[in-house]
Design an enzyme around this catalytic site. Structure first.
Site, short mmCIF file in Angstrom:
data_model
loop_
_atom_site.label_atom_id
_atom_site.label_comp_id
_atom_site.label_asym_id
_atom_site.label_seq_id
_atom_site.Cartn_x
_atom_site.Cartn_y
_atom_site.Cartn_z
CG MET A 1 -2.11 1.09 1.39
SD MET A 1 -2.67 0.94 3.08
CE MET A 1 -1.69 1.81 4.28
CB SER B 1 2.28 -4.80 3.08
OG SER B 1 1.23 -4.27 3.81
CD GLN B 2 -2.48 -3.22 -0.70
OE1 GLN B 2 -3.24 -2.87 0.31
NE2 GLN B 2 -2.47 -2.28 -1.58
CG ASP C 1 2.61 -5.22 11.47
OD1 ASP C 1 2.15 -4.19 11.33
OD2 ASP C 1 2.84 -5.91 10.35
CG HIS D 1 3.37 -3.34 8.22
ND1 HIS D 1 2.93 -4.69 8.02
CD2 HIS D 1 3.01 -2.91 7.03
CE1 HIS D 1 2.59 -4.91 6.87
NE2 HIS D 1 2.44 -3.71 6.21
#
Length: 332
Positions: free
Chosen positions: A62, A135-136, A260, A314
């Site tokens: 993101m 991540s995503q 995170d 994160h």
């Protein structure tokens, strides 16, 4: 929530959006780090030897873009220089502006379908390849495996860093590294999710809404979320091909960041999730594993499901850490 209100927020976020919003390189190289491994299988066990020096496909997270030298461009170059292999960094928009924008706003199902076609047509991948999701990008690449695995050359390893494999129960935080219009776009995303993650326009156009999972509204999640319940095979009508395709991997490596606070709960990176209260249920205690909805139990029993723990917040890692813990350990 009206579509006009949502569009107004996006217009505000889009003002003066430019390449100046990229993350500076010094912010990627934040600190030295080491990981402690908590693996289901020390090594590969029955999976045998993973072929070395395969091409690599990357999907960014993101607020990032495929190729900025302040982030993914440096990672791409590191892998190319270290292994001498072809590396493809996925862009879901044309140019950096659209690529960053599409990490907040778009339809993930359409993005995954486009990427599947793109990878299937690449001659450089014909002999097989590995994938790394950030991540995503981790759950998006998993969707590629599950939905398109039989259409693609052999995918040997999928490595995800800080993925949200069981979704998120809270609006994803906006990194302090985001600046300018990228920060505005992230803030607008948060406001839209707060207005209703399962509202028609939001659920179809806000990327983060498509993996938002409210543990207190599971029925609404299963009914209205257009992406995550499907790729997790959570609905009554199971897709057997999803399990077969994921189990066909030689290994699935799941990195969780120990501190995170962007991913809530953080153990979503390991397929864990809340039980509707305050208890996080580990993967192996869930029907998803016990009934093998996704092929994870098969993969685990064959020695190919690996849980990794990385220190820190994160996606806060250095290139040196990535070289040692990802490239040397799983791509070389």
């Amino acid at each position: 929530m009206g579509r006009a209100w949502a569009v107004a927020l996006l217009l505000v976020a889009g003002i003066s959006f430019s390449c100046a919003s990229r993350v500076p390189e010094e912010q990627l190289l934040l600190r030295e780090a080491t990981t402690g491994r908590t693996s289901s299988a020390a090594g590969l066990g029955q999976r045998g030897t993973i072929a070395a020096a395969l091409p690599v496909v990357l999907w960014h997270g993101m607020g990032d873009s495929c190729c900025s030298m302040g982030s993914m461009g440096s990672i791409k170059q590191l892998i190319e220089d270290k292994l001498g292999v072809f590396v493809h960094s996925i862009a879901t928009g044309v140019g950096e502006y659209q690529d960053v924008w599409s990490s907040f706003y778009g339809n993930v199902n359409q993005q995954v379908g486009k990427v599947c076609g793109e990878l299937a047509s690449m001659e450089e991948l014909k002999g097989g390849f590995n994938m790394v999701g950030f991540s995503q990008g981790g759950q998006f690449l998993r969707a590629v495996v599950q939905r398109c695995g039989r259409r693609l050359p052999p995918i040997h390893s999928l490595i995800t860093l800080g993925g949200q494999h069981q979704g998120v129960a809270n609006t994803p935080g906006c990194s302090v590294d985001l600046t300018g219009a990228a920060a505005k776009a992230c803030t607008a995303m948060q406001l839209l999710l707060a207005r209703g993650a399962y509202a028609p326009w939001v659920r179809e156009n806000i990327v983060q809404a498509q993996y938002f999972k409210d543990p207190l509204q599971i029925d609404s999640y299963l009914r209205y979320n257009i992406f995550m319940p499907d790729i997790n095979n959570e609905r009554d009508d199971k897709n057997a091909a999803y399990a077969d395709n994921l189990a066909s991997l030689q290994r699935l490596v799941l990195f969780r960041f120990d501190e995170d606070t962007t991913v809530v709960p953080r153990d979503s990176a390991w397929f864990s999730f809340w039980d509707g209260a305050e208890t996080v249920i580990p993967l192996k205690d869930q029907p998803l594993y016990k009934e093998d909805w996704l092929g994870l139990r098969r993969l685990d029993e064959a020695g190919g499901l690996i849980f990794e723990s990385a220190p820190g917040e994160h996606m806060q890692f250095t290139l040196k850490w990535f070289e040692e813990k990802v490239v040397d350990a799983y791509l070389a």
